[in-house]
Design a protein around this motif. Structure first.
Motif, PDB file in Angstrom:
ATOM      1  N   PHE A   1      33.653 -10.864   8.026  1.00  0.00           N
ATOM      2  CA  PHE A   1      34.175 -11.536   9.215  1.00  0.00           C
ATOM      3  C   PHE A   1      33.254 -11.317  10.410  1.00  0.00           C
ATOM      4  CE2 PHE A   1      37.137 -11.174  12.965  1.00  0.00           C
ATOM      5  CZ  PHE A   1      37.368 -12.538  13.117  1.00  0.00           C
ATOM      6  N   LEU A   2      32.780 -10.094  10.596  1.00  0.00           N
ATOM      7  CA  LEU A   2      31.910  -9.787  11.727  1.00  0.00           C
ATOM      8  C   LEU A   2      30.588 -10.538  11.641  1.00  0.00           C
ATOM      9  CD1 LEU A   2      32.499  -5.952  12.186  1.00  0.00           C
ATOM     10  CD2 LEU A   2      33.286  -7.812  13.665  1.00  0.00           C
ATOM     11  N   LYS A   3      30.129 -10.823  10.424  1.00  0.00           N
ATOM     12  CA  LYS A   3      28.911 -11.615  10.252  1.00  0.00           C
ATOM     13  C   LYS A   3      29.135 -13.020  10.809  1.00  0.00           C
ATOM     14  CE  LYS A   3      28.021 -13.783   6.514  1.00  0.00           C
ATOM     15  NZ  LYS A   3      27.763 -14.214   5.128  1.00  0.00           N
ATOM     16  N   TYR A   4      30.301 -13.600  10.522  1.00  0.00           N
ATOM     17  CA  TYR A   4      30.630 -14.922  11.054  1.00  0.00           C
ATOM     18  C   TYR A   4      30.793 -14.877  12.579  1.00  0.00           C
ATOM     19  CZ  TYR A   4      31.768 -16.058   6.176  1.00  0.00           C
ATOM     20  OH  TYR A   4      31.718 -16.254   4.816  1.00  0.00           O
ATOM     21  N   VAL A   5      31.408 -13.793  13.066  1.00  0.00           N
ATOM     22  CA  VAL A   5      31.620 -13.645  14.512  1.00  0.00           C
ATOM     23  C   VAL A   5      30.278 -13.616  15.239  1.00  0.00           C
ATOM     24  CG1 VAL A   5      32.422 -12.050  16.307  1.00  0.00           C
ATOM     25  CG2 VAL A   5      33.874 -12.523  14.324  1.00  0.00           C
ATOM     26  N   LYS A   6      29.309 -12.907  14.686  1.00  0.00           N
ATOM     27  CA  LYS A   6      27.985 -12.826  15.320  1.00  0.00           C
ATOM     28  C   LYS A   6      27.315 -14.198  15.375  1.00  0.00           C
ATOM     29  CE  LYS A   6      26.860  -8.011  14.328  1.00  0.00           C
ATOM     30  NZ  LYS A   6      25.959  -7.082  13.613  1.00  0.00           N
ATOM     31  N   GLU A   7      27.494 -14.963  14.307  1.00  0.00           N
ATOM     32  CA  GLU A   7      26.922 -16.313  14.298  1.00  0.00           C
ATOM     33  C   GLU A   7      27.562 -17.173  15.382  1.00  0.00           C
ATOM     34  OE1 GLU A   7      25.524 -17.233   9.759  1.00  0.00           O
ATOM     35  OE2 GLU A   7      27.677 -17.281  10.138  1.00  0.00           O
ATOM     36  N   ARG A   8      28.884 -17.094  15.499  1.00  0.00           N
ATOM     37  CA  ARG A   8      29.585 -17.896  16.513  1.00  0.00           C
ATOM     38  C   ARG A   8      29.259 -17.402  17.917  1.00  0.00           C
ATOM     39  NH1 ARG A   8      30.361 -22.201  18.648  1.00  0.00           N
ATOM     40  NH2 ARG A   8      32.393 -22.708  19.583  1.00  0.00           N
ATOM     41  N   GLU A   9      29.058 -16.086  18.055  1.00  0.00           N
ATOM     42  CA  GLU A   9      28.700 -15.530  19.364  1.00  0.00           C
ATOM     43  C   GLU A   9      27.398 -16.143  19.880  1.00  0.00           C
ATOM     44  OE1 GLU A   9      28.087 -11.090  21.420  1.00  0.00           O
ATOM     45  OE2 GLU A   9      28.029 -11.348  19.233  1.00  0.00           O
ATOM     46  N   LEU A  10      26.509 -16.502  18.959  1.00  0.00           N
ATOM     47  CA  LEU A  10      25.238 -17.143  19.319  1.00  0.00           C
ATOM     48  C   LEU A  10      25.390 -18.652  19.487  1.00  0.00           C
ATOM     49  CD1 LEU A  10      22.878 -15.144  16.922  1.00  0.00           C
ATOM     50  CD2 LEU A  10      23.124 -14.865  19.397  1.00  0.00           C
ATOM     51  N   LYS A  11      26.636 -19.124  19.538  1.00  0.00           N
ATOM     52  CA  LYS A  11      27.006 -20.525  19.758  1.00  0.00           C
ATOM     53  C   LYS A  11      26.741 -21.428  18.552  1.00  0.00           C
ATOM     54  CE  LYS A  11      28.292 -19.649  23.973  1.00  0.00           C
ATOM     55  NZ  LYS A  11      27.687 -20.263  25.162  1.00  0.00           N
ATOM     56  N   LYS A  12      26.615 -20.835  17.384  1.00  0.00           N
ATOM     57  CA  LYS A  12      26.523 -21.669  16.190  1.00  0.00           C
ATOM     58  C   LYS A  12      27.843 -22.396  16.005  1.00  0.00           C
ATOM     59  CE  LYS A  12      25.261 -21.480  11.284  1.00  0.00           C
ATOM     60  NZ  LYS A  12      24.789 -20.613  10.180  1.00  0.00           N
ATOM     61  N   PRO A  13      27.820 -23.708  15.799  1.00  0.00           N
ATOM     62  CA  PRO A  13      29.082 -24.460  15.669  1.00  0.00           C
ATOM     63  C   PRO A  13      29.973 -23.910  14.561  1.00  0.00           C
ATOM     64  CG  PRO A  13      27.246 -25.962  15.960  1.00  0.00           C
ATOM     65  CD  PRO A  13      26.649 -24.602  15.784  1.00  0.00           C
TER      66      PRO A  13
END
Length: 580
Positions: free
Chosen positions: A355-367
């Motif tokens: 989950f945290l891997k996905y959160v980091k991606e979204r934190e970088l504004k990845k759609p």
């Protein structure tokens, strides 16, 4: 400070932690994943209460730690072995079977012990004997020997510390200390929290080794300074006594914060400047994972959702709560309603890491759709990935307009030009059961994604993908269509850099740029569609909010009739449609 008995050790690209639930070794592999080995093993002094007698238990804890350390090193090393097993290794495993690994561990332990004896006992003892002609007192000679031993230890630590691999090992050592400190203080185990703490810890093995040096001076001062062989035997015999005393002293240092404990711990803490380095965030993550596994720390769905939401709000993501729910639902392979209604359920550490891997991606504004590889369009779930434009709700206006021009039982030929994910063409085919659709695009990733969506929606018999530069291939075979529908690139080139980070940094430039004025593809498609549309054929476009009149003029100039501009739910121009 909360006092605990968690201890640890740095290993190759990882950290081993010993906690109340067991022993966990976490390693960062070359692929960037964190792999964990967990042993449900209690300390030997708890397993056998007779060994838990003060001043005796220290020696057995010391041996137990050495064995455990070698096992952890073997586990971490297994991820970085590139060579095939040697003939000896193959023979050894064949000879001893399942016991081969345990036997190798004890052999490694023996070799390590002998190396330490030669370097830190035999060598200092031999050198000290050379001073016999100068100093006759056994106490003075023992002090000289201890000083030599300390010098050898410092030289060894400084020497190996120059190696790049050891420098990284020292960083993981620092991550281990900082993580344990954070946990002892009762703070949440997050990278930001752990980073604030010191990398110098009084219960460190470095302290243990250094204190052994000083305690050995006191103990050995009561012994005679005979031959090298005699002294070596005496030191081996007294090793359990020295380690036992040192262990009790280390435990005392961990429980006390007075002036005396600070003074006693000070040399060892200074020595940790050599054996620890400041870790990076990735190394801290490994240490946190190891400690949490060793202590059995799990968070609830509500807690991880709250933490993710706070991260998203800090970077001004408007849909912070929704995004956190969607990403956790993907992680747990559940729907969004499940994570909303089961907030007390505990999340496994492995799932939290994912989950945290996905959160980091979204934190970088990845759609969010690229992360989940899914988007809902016209009530249908579509597979998407980076390299195709993410279908938007506004595009549903285009689909609905085209559907109004297709009778329920109509058997016509439809072209979805610049198809991207195939969302427009596949939606039309899903709602009109007798039409045939060609999805056309020139790029490789749209071909891959569209074909996967055709397969998932089981539309292979009525939907086909054609790789073509606009209508080039259909024109070659003189294909005729009743309807051409397209959402072409229409953003003006100089406007792209002003778009939101989600769009300009991730969505394909080729699917956005419509040239200098944003109308390049409209002109080209209109020109080609006249040659390929059947009589009374229809051409329908999605457009930018300020392009309605211009696209209408292009179509009318080419001979299209009854050209209309349709607005979206916000009252903005969104679709232009006309017929021959």
């Amino acid at each position: 400070m909360k006092k605990i008995d968690v201890g640890g050790q740095a290993v190759i690209e990882g950290v081993m932690m010993r906690g109340t639930k067991g022993i966990a070794t976490a390693v960062r592999t070359s692929e960037g994943k964190i792999e964990v080995d967990f042993l449900n093993q209690v300390p030997i002094t708890k397993k056998y209460s007779i060994l838990n007698i003060p001043f005796i238990r220290g020696f057995f804890v010391f041996l137990d730690s050495l064995i455990l350390g070698i096992k952890s090193l073997n586990f971490s090393a297994s991820f970085f072995e590139d060579t095939e097993p040697s003939k000896f290794e193959v023979w050894f495993e064949k000879k001893f079977g399942d016991k081969s690994n345990d036997i190798l561990i004890y052999i490694s332990l023996f070799i390590s012990f002998m190396f330490a004896m030669v370097l830190f006992v035999l060598l200092p003892t031999f050198i000290a004997s050379l001073f016999r002609g100068i100093a006759q007192s056994s106490v003075i000679l023992n002090v000289i020997e201890a000083i030599i031993r300390i010098v050898v230890l410092l030289a060894y630590m400084i020497g190996v510390g120059q190696l790049e691999d050891i420098k990284r090992l020292y960083q993981y050592h620092g991550a281990e200390h900082k993580t344990i400190f954070c946990y002892e203080c009762g703070d949440d185990l997050t990278v930001d929290n752990v980073r604030k703490f010191s990398r110098f810890h009084p219960r460190c093995g470095t302290n243990f080794i250094f204190l052994i040096m000083f305690i050995s001076i006191a103990v050995f001062s009561f012994t005679s300074f005979g031959s090298v062989g005699e002294r070596l035997i005496i030191r081996l015999v007294l090793l359990p006594v020295i380690t036992g005393i040192t262990y009790e002293l280390i435990k005392w240092l961990g429980r006390n914060e007075g002036n005396l404990s600070r003074i006693v711990a000070s040399p060892g803490l200074q020595l940790q400047k050599l054996t620890t380095k400041e870790p990076d965030d990735g190394q801290i993550e490994v240490a946190i994972r190891s400690l949490r596994e060793a202590e059995g720390i799990r968070k609830s769905i509500g807690t991880v959702l709250k933490e993710a939401t706070e991260i998203f709000k800090k970077v001004e993501i408007d849909t912070a709560v929704l995004d956190a729910q969607i990403l956790l639902a993907k992680t747990l392979n559940k729907d969004k309603l499940y994570v909303i209604t089961n907030k007390e359920e505990l999340v496994s550490i492995e799932k939290e890491e994912e989950f945290l891997k996905y959160v980091k991606e979204r934190e970088l504004k990845k759609p969010i759709s690229y992360i989940t590889e899914n988007v809902e369009f016209m009530g249908i779930d579509f597979y998407v990935k980076e390299g195709v434009l993410i279908p938007r709700g506004d595009t549903e206006i285009l689909v609905e307009e085209v559907l109004d021009n297709i009778a329920e039982d109509s058997e016509i030929e439809v072209c979805d030009l610049c198809t991207g994910s195939g969302a427009i063409g596949l939606s039309l085919a899903s709602f009109r059961k007798n039409i045939h659709v060609d999805c056309i695009d020139i790029e490789q990733i749209p071909e891959e994604v569209t074909k996967e969506n055709i397969r998932r929606l089981n539309l292979q018999d009525r939907v086909n993908f054609i790789k073509s530069n606009l209508l080039e291939k259909p024109l070659e075979i003189q294909k005729k269509y009743n309807i051409i529908v397209s959402n072409p690139p229409y953003i003006k080139e100089d406007i792209i850099e002003t778009l939101m980070d989600d769009v300009k940094n991730y969505e394909p430039h080729v699917a956005l740029s419509g040239g200098e004025d944003g109308l390049f593809f409209y002109r080209k498609i209109v020109e080609e569609s006249i040659k390929i549309l059947d009589q009374r054929g229809i051409l329908a476009f999605e457009i930018g909010y300020d392009q309605g009149d211009e696209v209408k003029e292009i179509m009318e100039a080419a001979g299209f009739k009854d050209v209309k501009i349709k607005k979206d739910l916000a009252g903005l121009d969104r679709v232009v449609v006309g017929g021959l």
